[in-house]
Scaffold this motif. Structure first.
Motif, short mmCIF file in Angstrom:
data_model
loop_
_atom_site.label_atom_id
_atom_site.label_comp_id
_atom_site.label_asym_id
_atom_site.label_seq_id
_atom_site.Cartn_x
_atom_site.Cartn_y
_atom_site.Cartn_z
N ARG A 1 -14.13 -7.11 -3.30
CA ARG A 1 -13.88 -8.55 -3.45
C ARG A 1 -14.43 -9.32 -2.24
O ARG A 1 -15.16 -10.30 -2.37
N ARG B 1 -4.26 -2.29 -11.45
CA ARG B 1 -4.30 -3.12 -10.24
C ARG B 1 -3.84 -4.53 -10.55
O ARG B 1 -3.75 -4.93 -11.70
N ASN C 1 -9.33 -7.96 -7.79
CA ASN C 1 -9.00 -6.80 -6.96
C ASN C 1 -9.25 -5.50 -7.71
O ASN C 1 -8.86 -4.43 -7.24
N ASP D 1 5.56 -4.39 -12.03
CA ASP D 1 5.84 -4.65 -10.62
C ASP D 1 5.92 -6.15 -10.38
O ASP D 1 4.90 -6.82 -10.19
N ARG E 1 3.94 -8.49 -7.91
CA ARG E 1 2.60 -9.02 -8.16
C ARG E 1 2.62 -10.54 -8.32
O ARG E 1 1.62 -11.21 -8.05
N ARG F 1 2.25 -11.75 -5.00
CA ARG F 1 0.88 -11.46 -4.56
C ARG F 1 -0.09 -12.50 -5.11
O ARG F 1 -1.09 -12.84 -4.47
N ARG G 1 0.04 -15.22 -2.77
CA ARG G 1 -0.60 -14.82 -1.53
C ARG G 1 -2.13 -14.93 -1.63
O ARG G 1 -2.78 -15.49 -0.73
P1 ATP Z 1 -5.97 -7.36 2.21
O1 ATP Z 1 -7.23 -7.96 2.66
O2 ATP Z 1 -4.78 -8.21 2.48
O3 ATP Z 1 -5.77 -5.93 2.66
P2 ATP Z 1 -6.16 -6.17 -0.39
O4 ATP Z 1 -6.74 -6.68 -1.67
O5 ATP Z 1 -6.78 -4.97 0.23
O6 ATP Z 1 -6.13 -7.38 0.62
P3 ATP Z 1 -3.70 -4.70 -0.34
O7 ATP Z 1 -2.28 -5.20 -0.38
O8 ATP Z 1 -4.18 -4.02 0.90
O9 ATP Z 1 -4.63 -5.94 -0.68
O10 ATP Z 1 -3.90 -3.74 -1.59
C1 ATP Z 1 -5.10 -2.98 -1.79
C2 ATP Z 1 -5.47 -2.97 -3.26
O11 ATP Z 1 -4.49 -2.24 -4.00
C3 ATP Z 1 -5.52 -4.35 -3.91
O12 ATP Z 1 -6.81 -4.91 -3.83
C4 ATP Z 1 -5.10 -4.07 -5.32
O13 ATP Z 1 -6.22 -3.64 -6.08
C5 ATP Z 1 -4.16 -2.90 -5.20
N1 ATP Z 1 -2.72 -3.26 -5.12
C6 ATP Z 1 -1.99 -3.40 -4.02
N2 ATP Z 1 -0.72 -3.69 -4.30
C7 ATP Z 1 -0.63 -3.72 -5.63
C8 ATP Z 1 0.43 -3.94 -6.55
N3 ATP Z 1 1.66 -4.23 -6.13
N4 ATP Z 1 0.14 -3.88 -7.86
C9 ATP Z 1 -1.10 -3.59 -8.28
N5 ATP Z 1 -2.13 -3.38 -7.48
C10 ATP Z 1 -1.92 -3.44 -6.16
#
Ligand code: ATP
Ligand code: MG
Length: 476
Positions: free
Chosen positions: A46, A130, A135, A174, A177, A180, A183
């Protein structure tokens, strides 16, 4: 029709980032040779497309944690268990840190607080569980084949958040989300798709099964984002804030025609934005404490509102009441004692400056302000300055000048007090011993000589001061 293909420019950005981690091609080849798959997934894909800095490098694989460790061994300077039961192994290669996670399938028991983990067999299933389509994109290694099954690229172009599966299903699995979504809206300045917003609104109460720690992490990321107000409005409008931070929507006070006062909610959001604009005074930044304090500074107002005869409204002691409410809420959200204390100090002191008038404070009142703020003084300066949202330009300019003046007085007093704390390098006892004299006028004179010397030349140390003292005494 979904695009699903990278533009040459996007492809270039991704290639550049992958090239910068040159060993990834070999690592991907090693997984393939072992009969496994390895892909970059989620955030880094992303962020590469958006040309944002990559936060952390996440990978997904068919390999189990044990197999990950074995296959990645030759590229591993250090490795750690991110929680083996979650299937994530962290490895460090030089200065690069990677997190490699075994594919997952549907791994949530609706109604339970903790996700239960089930490993999956395919990248497609892993991506489908996800949180958002943006993401859920991946790049297979070593081929660099781009995978976008849910229209993530289209969503990035439209700056929107959609879920890979129906939002009701995803948020049931979940409920975190939903937070999120707020966020990422705040970080990316994206909107949520209408069906996502709808699901967030109708399912807000489901947040009650999510642990305070998980909610706090998302709230922090929302607050520290580039556009926190975007995320906060979404949390309030959907009712999610009512679940985890009910004091925030409570600031939306109904305004009746006779008793006019500012909308405390809108005011608080402006104060937050103004505080962020003043954050350049702080290092490091962004600063969670100042942002929390700005958002919460008036949360004592709904409880203390009184209508008076004559159409005025008062909020007596909303600073003290607000500090108490903030403490309770921040504790419930499991903030550290340090953050709780700091935010509450700021909330409690945010009104003090209003007693300053146009400079009526005595020096001792200024000193008390500094003492009560303690190590939060710089943040208090920011909060108090940000807490001026009048549209009356002249009034705003006057308040700003008055606060400039208060800060100048604080600086002058601090300097004077530092000077008054200066002592000569030798004390009275040492003077009497060195000069072999009894208590009396001469000791006082010697003391003043040493103090002058100290003022002129800074600290000398005992030996030099003794020399100078003896020379001065002999020359008298
Ligand atoms: P950051 O830059 O904040 O690290 P990120 O997209 O990597 O952003 P993370 O919280 O590190 O966010 O999560 C990594 C990946 O895991 C996300 O991009 C998403 O695909 C998946 N993910 C994380 N938490 C969840 C969740 N609660 N439900 C579904 N998918 C999730
Ligand atoms: Mg991440």
């Amino acid at each position: 029709m979904p695009t699903n293909t990278l533009t040459p420019q996007q492809q270039q950005r991704i290639d550049a980032r992958l090239d910068a981690l040159g060993f990834l091609t070999e690592l991907g080849q090693a997984f393939t040779d072992a009969g496994h798959e390895l892909s970059v997934v989620g955030g880094p894909v992303r962020d590469a497309v958006l040309d944002r800095p990559v936060n952390d490098w996440d990978f997904a694989t068919t390999a189990t944690p044990e197999q990950i460790e074995r296959i990645a061994g030759p590229w591993t300077d250090a490795s750690w268990d991110m929680g083996r039961e979650f299937g994530t192994i962290g490895i460090r290669h030089g200065r690069h840190e990677l997190e490699i996670t075994t594919y997952r399938s549907d791994d949530y028991d609706a109604g339970s607080r903790k996700p239960t983990v089930r490993f999956g067999d395919t990248l497609d299933t892993d991506l489908s569980r996800r949180d958002f389509a943006v993401n859920a994109m991946a790049i297979r290694l070593p081929s660099r084949e781009f995978v976008d099954l849910f229209g993530g690229l289209d969503d990035l172009a439209a700056r929107r958040l959609r879920t890979p599966v129906a939002p009701e299903v995803s948020f049931s699995d979940d409920p975190l989300r939903m937070m999120r979504a707020a966020r990422f809206a705040a970080q990316l300045n994206f909107t949520v798709a209408p069906e996502v917003r709808h699901a967030m609104t109708s399912m807000a109460s489901r947040l009650d099964i999510v642990s305070a720690e998980r909610m706090r992490i998302e709230l922090d990321k929302t607050l520290l984002a580039a556009h926190p107000v975007v995320g906060l409005r979404l949390l309030v409008d959907t009712g999610l804030a009512g679940q985890m931070l009910p004091e925030l929507p409570a600031l939306i006070l109904e305004r009746d025609e006779h008793h006019r006062h500012k909308d405390v909610y809108e005011h608080s959001l402006i104060v937050l934005e103004q505080a962020i604009a003043l954050e350049e005074r702080l290092d490091p930044r962004p600063d969670l404490v100042v942002r929390l304090a700005a958002l919460l500074h008036d949360i004592g107002k709904p409880k203390t509102r009184r209508f008076q005869d004559g159409g005025t409204v008062t909020f007596h002691h909303h600073d003290v009441v607000g500090a108490k409410l903030a403490r309770k809420r921040l504790r419930a959200l499991r903030y550290s004692n340090e953050v709780v204390d700091q935010v509450c100090t700021l909330v409690e002191l945010h009104l003090r400056f209003h007693g300053y008038g146009s400079g009526e404070w005595t020096d001792s009142a200024v000193r008390r302000y500094v003492r009560d703020a303690g190590d939060q003084l710089e943040r208090l300066h920011i909060l108090t300055r940000a807490d001026c949202t009048t549209r009356n330009q002249r009034k705003a300019a006057r308040l700003q000048r008055t606060y400039d003046e208060l800060e100048a007085r604080i600086a002058v007093l601090a300097e004077a007090e530092e000077l008054s704390a200066i002592r000569p390098d030798l004390d009275g006892m040492q003077i009497m011993e060195i000069l072999q004299i009894e208590p009396g006028r001469e000791v006082g004179e010697a003391y003043r000589f040493l103090l002058d010397l100290r003022m002129d030349r800074g600290p000398l140390g005992e030996a030099q001061a003794t020399e100078a003292l003896k020379a001065w005494f002999a020359a008298r």
